[in-house]
Design an enzyme around this catalytic site. Structure first.
Site, PDB file in Angstrom:
ATOM      1  N   GLU A 191      45.631   7.742  -0.495  1.00  0.00           N
ATOM      2  CA  GLU A 191      45.436   7.570  -1.937  1.00  0.00           C
ATOM      3  C   GLU A 191      44.886   8.842  -2.569  1.00  0.00           C
ATOM      4  O   GLU A 191      43.867   9.388  -2.117  1.00  0.00           O
ATOM      5  CB  GLU A 191      44.488   6.376  -2.188  1.00  0.00           C
ATOM      6  CG  GLU A 191      44.242   6.124  -3.678  1.00  0.00           C
ATOM      7  CD  GLU A 191      43.630   4.759  -3.978  1.00  0.00           C
ATOM      8  OE1 GLU A 191      43.476   3.926  -3.057  1.00  0.00           O
ATOM      9  OE2 GLU A 191      43.304   4.542  -5.167  1.00  0.00           O
ATOM     10  N   GLU A 225      39.762   0.470   4.883  1.00  0.00           N
ATOM     11  CA  GLU A 225      39.490   1.815   4.385  1.00  0.00           C
ATOM     12  C   GLU A 225      38.571   2.562   5.352  1.00  0.00           C
ATOM     13  O   GLU A 225      37.508   2.037   5.728  1.00  0.00           O
ATOM     14  CB  GLU A 225      38.810   1.737   3.007  1.00  0.00           C
ATOM     15  CG  GLU A 225      39.701   1.139   1.938  1.00  0.00           C
ATOM     16  CD  GLU A 225      39.062   1.143   0.548  1.00  0.00           C
ATOM     17  OE1 GLU A 225      37.967   1.730   0.366  1.00  0.00           O
ATOM     18  OE2 GLU A 225      39.666   0.547  -0.369  1.00  0.00           O
ATOM     19  N   ASP A 257      42.472  -5.260  -2.588  1.00  0.00           N
ATOM     20  CA  ASP A 257      41.184  -5.681  -3.155  1.00  0.00           C
ATOM     21  C   ASP A 257      41.076  -5.197  -4.600  1.00  0.00           C
ATOM     22  O   ASP A 257      40.090  -5.478  -5.287  1.00  0.00           O
ATOM     23  CB  ASP A 257      40.001  -5.227  -2.284  1.00  0.00           C
ATOM     24  CG  ASP A 257      39.934  -3.724  -2.096  1.00  0.00           C
ATOM     25  OD1 ASP A 257      40.824  -3.008  -2.591  1.00  0.00           O
ATOM     26  OD2 ASP A 257      38.976  -3.261  -1.449  1.00  0.00           O
TER      27      ASP A 257
HETATM   28  O1  KIV Z   1      43.656  -2.428  -3.432  1.00  0.00           O
HETATM   29  C1  KIV Z   1      44.710  -1.834  -3.658  1.00  0.00           C
HETATM   30  O2  KIV Z   1      45.485  -2.171  -4.556  1.00  0.00           O
HETATM   31  C2  KIV Z   1      45.021  -0.685  -2.822  1.00  0.00           C
HETATM   32  C3  KIV Z   1      46.198   0.154  -3.205  1.00  0.00           C
HETATM   33  C4  KIV Z   1      45.909   0.945  -4.402  1.00  0.00           C
HETATM   34  C5  KIV Z   1      46.671   0.990  -2.082  1.00  0.00           C
HETATM   35  O3  KIV Z   1      44.351  -0.428  -1.866  1.00  0.00           O
END
Ligand code: KIV
Length: 273
Positions: A191, A124, A53
């Site tokens: 992250e 998430e 996202d």
């Molecule tokens: O949205 C994204 O690019 C992510 C990565 C940074 C893991 O969730």
């Protein structure tokens, strides 16, 4: 042409990623959001393409990941799956598409799978979204977890700083990771957390842990494609390694083109009918 030693023909599956962890083979993951770049990334032999996202920031120019819609995520993911032959394609479930309740979460995940061709979704959160993850898994949709810095919660955190530096937050993160493994997630993104904690998580669970700003003791790494290619500017977190400086390359190519057009150097006699 890639100089790595990966099998560039065999399709990557969720099962294969788990086998890679058990063999100690690191997993390379990158984001992609469009057909042309996804084709280059897939051809180079990447294991996993995440349609993150982060497309909200990188492709649309929003300040956060929150505004991107389910329809937009499906559009970007379809562009990527049209290009991919080998990589496993994972689509991020966007903010607002799964937090309401587990039925809404399942409906969103089903739309992603049916309309985009993705092979898995990423969500998430930990214990607080466990019910939704379980419901999605019962429909046969593989789920990748995401803990640590979770950008969809930026308004709660108030900052993109390193997470889980304090003992209580680190303990919750470890418990959440174990819960995600227990309910059946096939992999987990961590992250921006301390490297020692990420290593501990990777050693405590049997599913692959893919890090971004989480050190080298995990089972694989992920970066945003435009960041590692040096296309995005003004974003230089400590964890980011730039493998190219495409912003300058693109800028000089376009400047040269403008000059050639203005000077009637392009097209020349060989470039016309
Ligand atoms: O949205 C994204 O690019 C992510 C990565 C940074 C893991 O969730």
């Amino acid at each position: 042409m890639s100089t790595n030693t990966v099998d560039n023909t065999r399709k990557v599956t969720t099962k294969r990623l788990i086998e890679m962890k058990h063999r100690g083979e690191k997993i390379a993951m990158l984001t992609a959001y469009d057909y042309s770049l996804a084709q280059l990334v897939d051809d180079a032999g990447i294991d996993v393409i995440l349609v993150g996202d982060s497309a909200s920031n990188v492709m649309i120019g929003n300040p956060t990941t929150l505004p991107i819609t389910l329809d937009q995520m499906i559009y970007h993911t379809k562009c990527v799956t049209n290009a991919c032959k080998r990589a496993l394609v994972v689509c991020d479930m966007p903010f607002g598409s799964y937090q309401g309740n587990s039925k809404e979460a399942l409906n969103s995940a089903i739309r992603i799978m049916k309309e985009s061709g993705a092979e898995a979704v990423k969500m998430e959160g930990g214990a607080e979204i466990a019910e939704s993850i379980e419901r999605i898994l019962t429909a046969g949709i593989p789920v990748m977890g995401h803990l640590g810095l979770t950008p969809q919660s930026i308004n709660k955190f108030g900052t993109y700083a390193v997470r889980a530096k304090e003992e209580a937050e680190a303990a919750k993160l470890l418990a959440d990771a174990k819960r995600l493994e227990e309910i059946g997630c096939f992999a987990l993104v961590l992250e921006k957390i301390p490297a020692a904690l990420a290593t501990k998580v990777a050693q405590s669970i049997s599913i692959p842990v893919i890090g971004i700003g989480a050190g080298s003791g995990v089972d694989g790494q992920v970066l945003v494609l435009q960041d590692m290619l040096g296309i995005t500017r003004g974003f230089s977190p400590k964890f980011l390694r730039r493998y190219a400086n495409l912003a300058d390359t693109i800028n000089s190519a376009i400047s040269k083109y403008i000059d050639d057009v203005k000077n009637v150097d392009f097209p020349n006699a060989d470039e016309q009918y």
